[in-house]
Every structure is written in structure tokens, then in C-alpha cells.
Design a protein around this motif. Structure first.
Motif, PDB file in Angstrom:
ATOM      1  N   ASP A 157       9.481   5.201   2.660  1.00  0.00           N
ATOM      2  CA  ASP A 157       9.413   6.536   3.261  1.00  0.00           C
ATOM      3  C   ASP A 157      10.205   7.531   2.422  1.00  0.00           C
ATOM      4  OD1 ASP A 157       7.775   6.227   5.444  1.00  0.00           O
ATOM      5  OD2 ASP A 157       9.393   5.828   6.861  1.00  0.00           O
ATOM      6  N   GLN A 198       0.835  -1.207   0.000  1.00  0.00           N
ATOM      7  CA  GLN A 198       0.000   0.000   0.000  1.00  0.00           C
ATOM      8  C   GLN A 198       0.867   1.253   0.000  1.00  0.00           C
ATOM      9  OE1 GLN A 198      -2.678  -1.526   3.468  1.00  0.00           O
ATOM     10  NE2 GLN A 198      -3.789   0.157   2.518  1.00  0.00           N
ATOM     11  N   MET A 199       1.940   1.213   0.782  1.00  0.00           N
ATOM     12  CA  MET A 199       2.847   2.358   0.842  1.00  0.00           C
ATOM     13  C   MET A 199       3.494   2.617  -0.515  1.00  0.00           C
ATOM     14  SD  MET A 199       4.701   1.714   4.530  1.00  0.00           S
ATOM     15  CE  MET A 199       5.858   3.067   4.297  1.00  0.00           C
ATOM     16  N   CYS A 200       3.897   1.543  -1.197  1.00  0.00           N
ATOM     17  CA  CYS A 200       4.477   1.699  -2.541  1.00  0.00           C
ATOM     18  C   CYS A 200       3.486   2.343  -3.493  1.00  0.00           C
ATOM     19  CB  CYS A 200       4.907   0.334  -3.090  1.00  0.00           C
ATOM     20  SG  CYS A 200       6.570  -0.153  -2.641  1.00  0.00           S
ATOM     21  N   LEU A 211       0.851   8.462   4.064  1.00  0.00           N
ATOM     22  CA  LEU A 211       1.991   7.564   3.930  1.00  0.00           C
ATOM     23  C   LEU A 211       2.740   7.442   5.257  1.00  0.00           C
ATOM     24  CD1 LEU A 211       3.756   5.823   2.055  1.00  0.00           C
ATOM     25  CD2 LEU A 211       5.047   7.887   1.476  1.00  0.00           C
ATOM     26  N   THR A 212       2.860   8.546   5.963  1.00  0.00           N
ATOM     27  CA  THR A 212       3.529   8.518   7.267  1.00  0.00           C
ATOM     28  C   THR A 212       2.779   7.620   8.245  1.00  0.00           C
ATOM     29  OG1 THR A 212       4.347  10.766   6.905  1.00  0.00           O
ATOM     30  CG2 THR A 212       4.364   9.959   9.160  1.00  0.00           C
ATOM     31  N   GLY A 247       8.458   8.405  -0.853  1.00  0.00           N
ATOM     32  CA  GLY A 247       7.399   9.377  -0.627  1.00  0.00           C
ATOM     33  C   GLY A 247       7.953  10.771  -0.408  1.00  0.00           C
ATOM     34  N   VAL A 289      10.472  -0.339   4.812  1.00  0.00           N
ATOM     35  CA  VAL A 289       9.718   0.822   5.311  1.00  0.00           C
ATOM     36  C   VAL A 289      10.512   2.097   5.071  1.00  0.00           C
ATOM     37  CG1 VAL A 289       8.808   1.969   7.362  1.00  0.00           C
ATOM     38  CG2 VAL A 289       8.426  -0.468   7.060  1.00  0.00           C
ATOM     39  N   LEU A 330       0.843   5.016   7.474  1.00  0.00           N
ATOM     40  CA  LEU A 330       1.072   3.615   7.091  1.00  0.00           C
ATOM     41  C   LEU A 330       2.474   3.159   7.481  1.00  0.00           C
ATOM     42  CD1 LEU A 330      -0.622   3.241   3.578  1.00  0.00           C
ATOM     43  CD2 LEU A 330      -1.359   2.258   5.747  1.00  0.00           C
ATOM     44  N   SER A 331       3.434   4.048   7.390  1.00  0.00           N
ATOM     45  CA  SER A 331       4.804   3.719   7.791  1.00  0.00           C
ATOM     46  C   SER A 331       4.850   3.320   9.263  1.00  0.00           C
ATOM     47  CB  SER A 331       5.720   4.914   7.529  1.00  0.00           C
ATOM     48  OG  SER A 331       7.029   4.651   7.998  1.00  0.00           O
ATOM     49  N   ARG A 369       5.497  -2.739  -5.607  1.00  0.00           N
ATOM     50  CA  ARG A 369       4.326  -3.196  -4.873  1.00  0.00           C
ATOM     51  C   ARG A 369       3.992  -4.642  -5.255  1.00  0.00           C
ATOM     52  NH1 ARG A 369      -2.088  -1.492  -5.450  1.00  0.00           N
ATOM     53  NH2 ARG A 369      -2.771  -2.788  -3.729  1.00  0.00           N
TER      54      ARG A 369
END
Length: 219
Positions: free
Chosen positions: A91, A18-20, A52-53, A94, A87, A55-56, A136
């Protein structure tokens, strides 16, 4: 215990995926803001970075839970440590997309890029988005062969970055020092975004096989 570990590790990789996706969307929107001098889109990217932060933080909490509850050793421990590293990579991706959006905002209402380099950044943006999507995918599939293919797009990104410098160094460059600095920094942001996607691929190879990419290729 083993089934619980596998399930929780899959959940962690799902959050990383999800972060990717978010990093890729951020770079896509940032590139749009950059090429079109679109302030609203730039502000959207900047405002959405907090997701994004969040989710990190969730991903790190899941990784710590795996360490605390599963007492992993050997390959399992290496996979979780790789998760922490991933992670950090996402980060950074992003943050790099955020930097692009901030350049677009700072130069608004003017465009940050001279017309002759727009094509370079359009293609660099396309490659960055593709690499985020592929990162991802390999986080989900844990396919080491596909993970290694991220290097191919990175090579293309590096070629574009090198060609960009030929434009900057041309004696016919007429856009001044400020534009040259912007182009240099922006090119670096895209290049580093791609580098972190490659690092994710390398870490997936390690998670999936227990080997470095170099060792895996030799087998």
C-alpha cells in the motif's frame, strides 16, 4: 485442513504479488510522467490507484479468512501476520508512486526536475521497478535467498539518494528553493519505495523459514 491452509496462503501471496506488480507499474509510469512532464500519464497513474486499493482490501479479507477458518498457530500464524504487514508495505509503495505522479501533475507544463538530476531519477526509477518485480517474484516462490537479494538494489538506491544530495548542496545550484524541495521530496519517495520492497523480502524470509533474515544468514 493443512492442504486448505496451504492453498489459501498461496492465493493470498498471489494477490500480494499482483499488488507488487501494480505498484511497480505505477512507479514506472510516474517516473515517465516526471521525466517527460507528461500530464496524461500522471493522470493515468492517479486514476488507476483505486485498483491497488481494491486488491489491498481483497488481500486483507483473505488474511482474515485464514485467521477465522484455519485457526492457525505458531509458524502458520506468523505467516498470516506477515501477510497483513506485506499488504501495508505494498500500500505504501503504491502511495509513494502516487506522490511522484502528483508532483509531475502539479508542475505541469514545466518539468519538476532540473536537467542535471534527470539521470539520477531515471536510475532510481529503474531500481524501484526492478525491486517491485523481484518482490513479486519472491512472494510467489517464497525463496529466502532471493528475498535477501532485494537488499543489494536497496544499497544502490541509497547510494543514488546520497549522491543526489551532493548536487543539491553544491554552491552552483541555481534552480531555487522550490526545485530543491521537489528534488528532496522525490528522492525520498524513491528511497522509501525501495525500503518497503526490502521489508517485503524480510517478511518473506520469515514466512518461508520462521527466522529473521539475520538468523537465517547465520545458519
Amino acid at each position: 485442513m493443512r492442504s486448505a491452509y496451504i492453498e489459501q496462503m498461496a492465493e493470498l501471496n498471489g494477490v500480494l504479488g499482483q499488488m507488487c506488480e501494480l505498484a511497480g507499474v505505477a512507479m514506472e509510469r510516474s517516473t515517465q510522467a516526471l521525466l517527460q512532464a507528461d500530464l496524461a500519464v500522471a493522470e493515468e497513474v492517479i486514476g488507476s490507484h483505486e485498483h491497488l486499493t481494491t486488491l489491498s482490501t481483497q488481500a486483507e479479507e483473505r488474511a482474515f479468512a485464514l485467521l477465522a477458518l484455519q485457526a492457525p498457530v505458531a509458524g502458520d500464524l506468523r505467516s498470516i501476520v506477515s501477510g497483513f504487514q506485506i499488504v501495508a508495505d505494498i500500500d505504501r509503495m503504491g502511495a509513494l508512486a502516487l506522490h511522484v505522479a502528483k508532483v509531475a501533475r502539479r508542475r505541469h507544463p514545466a518539468k519538476a526536475l532540473p536537467e542535471e538530476v534527470n539521470g539520477y531519477f531515471a536510475e532510481m526509477g529503474r531500481l524501484a521497478i526492478t525491486m517491485a518485480s523481484n518482490a513479486r517474484e519472491v512472494l510467489t516462490t517464497q525463496n529466502p535467498e532471493d528475498a535477501l537479494k532485494l537488499q543489494d538494489d536497496d544499497d544502490a538506491m541509497d547510494d543514488l539518494h546520497r549522491h543526489l544530495f551532493t548536487v543539491l548542496m553544491d554552491r552552483d545550484w541555481s534552480h531555487g528553493v522550490a526545485a530543491a524541495v521537489d528534488v528532496t521530496l522525490l528522492g525520498r519517495y524513491y528511497e522509501r519505495f525501495a525500503d518497503h520492497a526490502v521489508l517485503i523480502g524480510r517478511r518473506v524470509v520469515f514466512q518461508a523459514t520462521g527466522q529473521t533474515p539475520e538468523q537465517f544468514i547465520e545458519v
